[in-house]
Design an enzyme around this catalytic site. Structure first.
Site, PDB file in Angstrom:
ATOM      1  N   HIS A 188       0.857  -1.196   0.000  1.00 35.34           N
ATOM      2  CA  HIS A 188       0.000   0.000   0.000  1.00 35.34           C
ATOM      3  C   HIS A 188       0.884   1.235   0.000  1.00 35.34           C
ATOM      4  O   HIS A 188       2.104   1.148   0.157  1.00 35.34           O
ATOM      5  CB  HIS A 188      -0.983  -0.022   1.173  1.00 35.34           C
ATOM      6  CG  HIS A 188      -0.384   0.066   2.543  1.00 35.34           C
ATOM      7  ND1 HIS A 188       0.537  -0.834   3.028  1.00 35.34           N
ATOM      8  CD2 HIS A 188      -0.588   0.963   3.557  1.00 35.34           C
ATOM      9  CE1 HIS A 188       0.865  -0.515   4.260  1.00 35.34           C
ATOM     10  NE2 HIS A 188       0.216   0.577   4.620  1.00 35.34           N
ATOM     11  N   HIS A 206       1.154   3.921   1.954  1.00 33.28           N
ATOM     12  CA  HIS A 206       1.592   4.691   3.131  1.00 33.28           C
ATOM     13  C   HIS A 206       3.117   4.843   3.098  1.00 33.28           C
ATOM     14  O   HIS A 206       3.839   3.923   2.705  1.00 33.28           O
ATOM     15  CB  HIS A 206       1.155   3.995   4.424  1.00 33.28           C
ATOM     16  CG  HIS A 206      -0.261   4.346   4.817  1.00 33.28           C
ATOM     17  ND1 HIS A 206      -1.040   3.524   5.598  1.00 33.28           N
ATOM     18  CD2 HIS A 206      -1.023   5.438   4.532  1.00 33.28           C
ATOM     19  CE1 HIS A 206      -2.230   4.100   5.771  1.00 33.28           C
ATOM     20  NE2 HIS A 206      -2.252   5.252   5.130  1.00 33.28           N
ATOM     21  N   ASP A 214       5.582   4.789   5.158  1.00 33.45           N
ATOM     22  CA  ASP A 214       6.533   3.858   5.788  1.00 33.45           C
ATOM     23  C   ASP A 214       6.708   2.577   4.977  1.00 33.45           C
ATOM     24  O   ASP A 214       7.508   1.706   5.337  1.00 33.45           O
ATOM     25  CB  ASP A 214       6.142   3.559   7.246  1.00 33.45           C
ATOM     26  CG  ASP A 214       4.747   2.977   7.402  1.00 33.45           C
ATOM     27  OD1 ASP A 214       3.825   3.405   6.673  1.00 33.45           O
ATOM     28  OD2 ASP A 214       4.561   2.097   8.266  1.00 33.45           O
ATOM     29  N   HIS A 215       5.970   2.454   3.874  1.00 34.90           N
ATOM     30  CA  HIS A 215       6.119   1.276   3.014  1.00 34.90           C
ATOM     31  C   HIS A 215       6.721   1.608   1.640  1.00 34.90           C
ATOM     32  O   HIS A 215       7.087   0.694   0.903  1.00 34.90           O
ATOM     33  CB  HIS A 215       4.759   0.577   2.835  1.00 34.90           C
ATOM     34  CG  HIS A 215       4.244   0.001   4.117  1.00 34.90           C
ATOM     35  ND1 HIS A 215       4.240  -1.353   4.386  1.00 34.90           N
ATOM     36  CD2 HIS A 215       3.768   0.598   5.240  1.00 34.90           C
ATOM     37  CE1 HIS A 215       3.759  -1.559   5.605  1.00 34.90           C
ATOM     38  NE2 HIS A 215       3.467  -0.394   6.149  1.00 34.90           N
ATOM     39  N   HIS A 226      -7.480  -2.085   5.561  1.00 34.96           N
ATOM     40  CA  HIS A 226      -6.626  -1.075   6.204  1.00 34.96           C
ATOM     41  C   HIS A 226      -7.297   0.287   6.047  1.00 34.96           C
ATOM     42  O   HIS A 226      -8.442   0.370   5.610  1.00 34.96           O
ATOM     43  CB  HIS A 226      -5.240  -1.125   5.541  1.00 34.96           C
ATOM     44  CG  HIS A 226      -4.170  -0.357   6.246  1.00 34.96           C
ATOM     45  ND1 HIS A 226      -4.052  -0.297   7.618  1.00 34.96           N
ATOM     46  CD2 HIS A 226      -3.133   0.400   5.759  1.00 34.96           C
ATOM     47  CE1 HIS A 226      -3.009   0.458   7.925  1.00 34.96           C
ATOM     48  NE2 HIS A 226      -2.443   0.901   6.818  1.00 34.96           N
ATOM     49  N   ASP A 243      -0.491  -3.990   5.905  1.00 35.42           N
ATOM     50  CA  ASP A 243      -1.176  -3.593   7.132  1.00 35.42           C
ATOM     51  C   ASP A 243      -2.654  -3.947   7.022  1.00 35.42           C
ATOM     52  O   ASP A 243      -3.280  -3.706   5.990  1.00 35.42           O
ATOM     53  CB  ASP A 243      -1.058  -2.077   7.333  1.00 35.42           C
ATOM     54  CG  ASP A 243       0.384  -1.642   7.543  1.00 35.42           C
ATOM     55  OD1 ASP A 243       1.276  -2.501   7.496  1.00 35.42           O
ATOM     56  OD2 ASP A 243       0.598  -0.426   7.750  1.00 35.42           O
ATOM     57  N   HIS A 282       6.070  -5.567  11.706  1.00 38.18           N
ATOM     58  CA  HIS A 282       5.361  -4.291  11.859  1.00 38.18           C
ATOM     59  C   HIS A 282       5.061  -4.073  13.350  1.00 38.18           C
ATOM     60  O   HIS A 282       3.915  -3.905  13.773  1.00 38.18           O
ATOM     61  CB  HIS A 282       4.070  -4.304  11.011  1.00 38.18           C
ATOM     62  CG  HIS A 282       3.628  -2.926  10.575  1.00 38.18           C
ATOM     63  ND1 HIS A 282       2.698  -2.186  11.270  1.00 38.18           N
ATOM     64  CD2 HIS A 282       3.990  -2.157   9.519  1.00 38.18           C
ATOM     65  CE1 HIS A 282       2.498  -1.021  10.639  1.00 38.18           C
ATOM     66  NE2 HIS A 282       3.274  -0.975   9.583  1.00 38.18           N
TER      67      HIS A 282
HETATM   68 ZN   LIG Z   1      -0.250   1.496   6.579  1.00 43.71          ZN
END
Ligand SMILES: [Zn+2]
Length: 309
Positions: A63, A65, A67-68, A145, A216, A274
């Site tokens: 996804h 976001h 942090d990914h 998510h 996530d 995570h």
């Molecule tokens: Zn996320």
């Protein structure tokens, strides 16, 4: 086949855990490494491993976001700085928007890559089988998510049986073309009239490995479907036992929910990643202990840890 964890933290980096990324090392199988997510600093973590960036042939994003994905522009640029090495193309699989993120970052920063990137974007309506090669099939399904997020199921195709050369020799089969015929499953008759049934000399095909790597997610049936009978399930554990309500509000899971998914899917092994920075080392043992009351074969992974499959 190994999984090496490059970042096992949630949301933001901490001293002990970088943000999300892991490498599925398929060096013996296809001489490639596949990355799953690429949080900021992934390239720095790779420097601490034996992974060569050029071997990274595919990147799967769960996804969008930060942090990914914030590690992508840096990793892709550094991958170009391997002067003496052949520049090989790279495939990126991910939700719609990943192509624009990567191309914009490269354009704005004036970065030019000496290799090609092939983007394979998908949305809610184009999931399912996203890749098939002669050795692997990869499926993606939508999770639950706060933004569109998927999990991946990587299925290795069954491995052919191997020829038992010693047994053939013992049966009096001369080394040569006959070996090839038998290997191809053909029954043969020797000069002295002995009948050789190929199936007696070829071991049964071995089932390929199944690896489920989830992004996530709240607890959802899609996770169970992706993980059915997997050899290993990599599942997030942003929260711990008792935090189910807050986990739900933030679109995440607890260790207990991850363990329930593993149990329902009948996986062999559960790896939790995570992990929130607020968990100290004593909390990590508790996370594992609590999860093990639901699913026994569970382990909380660390950055740079390598798990053999
Ligand atoms: Zn996320």
């Amino acid at each position: 086949m190994d999984i090496q964890f490059l970042g096992t933290g949630a949301g933001q980096p901490s001293k002990a855990r970088n943000v999300s990324s892991l490498a599925l090392k398929l060096l013996d199988e296809i001489n490639e490494v596949w990355l799953f997510d690429c949080g900021e600093g992934t390239q720095n973590r790779i420097l601490e491993t034996t992974i060569r960036p050029r071997k990274v042939s595919k990147i799967f994003i769960t996804h969008l976001h930060g942090d990914h994905i914030f590690g992508l522009p840096g990793f892709l640029s550094s991958r170009a700085f391997q002067a003496n090495e052949e520049q090989t193309d790279l495939d990126i699989y991910g939700p719609q928007g990943i192509k624009s993120f990567v191309l914009t970052s490269l354009r704005v920063s004036g970065s030019r890559l000496p290799y090609r990137i092939h983007f394979h974007e998908f949305d809610q309506d184009s999931l399912g089988k996203i890749l098939e090669t002669d050795k692997f099939t990869v499926y993606a399904e939508e999770l639950d998510h706060t933004i569109f997020c998927v999990g991946y199921r990587v299925m290795q195709k069954d491995l052919e049986g191997t020829l038992d050369a010693e047994k053939l020799k013992a049966a009096g089969v001369p080394f040569g073309p006959l070996f090839g015929k038998i290997k191809n499953g053909q029954d043969v008759v020797l000069e002295d009239g002995t009948q050789i049934n190929a199936s007696d000399y070829i071991s049964a095909p071995r089932p390929g490995k199944i690896i489920a790597i989830l992004g996530d997610t709240r607890k959802t049936n899609a996770s169970v479907r992706l993980a059915v009978n997997a050899d290993v399930l990599v599942h997030e554990s942003t929260y711990g036992k008792g935090d189910e309500k807050i986990a739900r509000n933030h679109g995440h899971s607890t260790n207990m929910q991850a363990a329930q998914v593993a149990e329902e899917a009948g996986v062999k092994r559960l790896l939790l990643n995570h992990i929130s920075a607020r968990f100290l080392s004593k909390d990590i043992s508790q996370l594992k202990k609590d999860a093990a009351s639901v699913f026994e074969n569970v382990h909380v992974v660390k950055d740079l840890e390598e798990v053999e499959l």
